[in-house]
Design an enzyme around this catalytic site. Structure first.
Site: not given
Length: 507
Positions: A53, A13, A312-313
């Protein structure tokens, strides 16, 4: 089923795309992911399609752009009519399992009114079986810690950031305070161990989604990763002289910088401490993944397991005076992607790098393609299989695209400050090798010349010399959205002879 591929689908993450030593990062060391890239394919220009998220993972797991799945914020329900990679894999006999979280907000129409999943955005992806589910509430881990004799905070949510006692770095300590738990007992190691245990006990092809929290906040790492990188030596921050000067770029940015939660600390030593620990958490994840890779090799599963590593980013980490993920800057959307395809057809592409633009919506089509499943019409992305086999697709996108929905049903401050309705709190972005265009529903646009201004400081949307390009990219963005409108049934026509279907590609 016996000869089917296994899949280990890994997300770490909030991992910025440049933070791999395989890409020549000046500080971060990721030897195990570097080794994975040497045996697979490294995608240099890979982008998330949304933040934060929940919306990003909705795109990742459904293969759909935000404009189609419409789960735009953490807490916006994901429509139950959309399928996902787990449901499609299950049709072939797989048992998709989860270690960690998917941040899927459940469709309330499908849930009992008393369902606990209606009181959190951290529900499981429909079709996936949680084996060890951990999110904000890391109950499996904290229960294990208690059983091992470790002290756990009364509010277990704080276990992730439970620091050892002592002075903090910005107050004079030589290194950032470590997590109170040793690395052998922290959340990354715990989740890794559970994944290995599951695979070791599996006697049939598996699909395991390992969703690791780190390097997501809290930025607290166990020893020795807390002190692995010197805060004084981390790269500097890409920002103007102060937050006020930064905010002058655009009304949305000025508003975002007015929000304490998203504004980077003014204390330079603290910000450097956060960045150093952010890097340390990446190296810890890399070490943990190395243990899984070694296990797969020693257990004879390496040559039959597709491995996908992404995020996710990204994370602003002080750039443009922002912290976290938001808005339109590349730092929030550019993320890593490494895929190791074990098939013989992929041997010729091992160790290669792809410079074309790829997106998280491509992950679901890729996994389904490689296990022989049909790719649903809903998917806005496309399979990366040609790249894995060392051949260029006949047609491919020439830009990356993403969306940011900054509405908040519980907070109307953006609407009041920017004179917007809740539904106008949106932006769309298109960027290629040279330029980036940002379109707001009811705010002025932005246009960046990335060759002259790679750090995105100068908005040229109103510069007369750039107006033809602004028009061109606004039209490109409109055409992209039109081409990717939701199309689940649009390839079907009801005729005198019954339904006729003719699926077509997006490119």
């Amino acid at each position: 089923m016996a000869d089917r591929l296994n899949i280990l689908f890994i997300t770490a993450d909030q991992w910025r795309g440049e933070c791999l030593s395989a890409l020549g990062h000046e500080m971060v060391k990721t030897p195990n992911l570097d080794a994975l890239a040497r045996e697979g394919v490294l995608f240099r220009r890979h982008y998330a399609n949304a933040v934060p998220c929940g919306p990003s993972r909705a795109s990742l797991h459904t293969g759909m752009y935000l404009q189609n799945h419409r789960s735009g914020t953490n807490g916006t329900p994901l429509d139950a009519r959309h399928t996902n990679w787990a449901k499609e894999a299950a049709k072939l006999g797989y048992d998709p399992v989860l270690f960690g979280y998917t941040d899927t907000s459940q469709d309330p129409r499908e849930e009992d009114p008393d369902s606990p999943w209606l009181r959190t955005y951290e529900g499981p992806l429909p079709g996936i079986r949680p084996v060890c589910m951990m999110g904000t509430w890391p109950t499996p881990w904290t229960d294990w810690l208690k059983g091992e004799g470790y002290e756990v905070p009364s509010d277990i949510r704080f276990a992730y950031g439970h620091r050892a006692p002592g002075t903090e770095y910005e107050d004079g300590a030589a290194a950032p305070r470590p997590l109170v738990y040793p690395k052998e007992a922290d959340d990354t190691t715990f989740l890794t161990n559970r994944t290995i245990d599951y695979i070791a006990g599996s006697d049939k092809p598996f699909i395991a989604h390992l969703s690791i929290l780190r390097p997501h906040p809290p930025f607290v790492a166990p020893e020795p990763f807390n002190a692995m990188y010197d805060p004084e030596e981390v790269p500097g921050f890409r920002r103007k002289e102060n937050a006020e000067a930064e905010g002058a770029q655009h009304p949305w940015l000025e508003h975002q910088l007015s929000r304490k939660h998203f504004r980077a600390p003014a204390n330079e030593r603290k910000l450097r401490r956060l960045k150093a620990v952010y890097y340390g958490l990446m190296s810890e994840v890399d070490e943990a993944l190395g243990r899984i890779f070694t296990f797969l090799k020693e257990s004879g599963r390496w040559d039959n397991t597709l491995i996908v590593f992404t995020s996710d980013h990204g994370e602003q980490m002080g750039d443009h005076w922002l912290i976290g993920k938001c808005g339109y800057f590349d730092a929030s959307y550019h993320i890593p992607l490494i895929i190791r395809d074990p098939r013989r057809e992929a041997d010729g592409a091992r160790g290669t790098e792809v410079d074309l633009f790829t997106e998280n919506v491509d992950i679901m089509p890729t996994m389904l393609d490689l296990i022989g499943a049909e790719i649903p019409v809903q998917c806005d992305g496309a399979s990366l299989r040609p790249f894995l086999e060392g051949r260029a697709p006949e047609k491919w996108r020439s830009e990356a695209h993403w969306e940011f929905d900054f509405r908040d049903p519980a907070d109307d401050s953006a609407e009041k400050r920017l004179d917007l309705t809740m539904h106008q709190c949106t932006m769309n972005v298109i960027r290629d090798e040279k330029y980036k265009y940002v379109h707001f529903t009811k705010l002025p646009p932005l246009f960046f010349d990335l060759e002259k201004d790679p750090d995105e400081f100068v908005n040229r949307a109103a510069d007369p010399a750039y107006l033809p390009l602004v028009l061109e990219y606004a039209q490109k963005l409109l055409s992209w959205r039109m081409n990717h409108d939701e199309q689940t049934l649009t390839h079907i026509s009801l005729t005198d002879d019954g339904p006729v279907a003719r699926p077509a590609t997006r490119y």
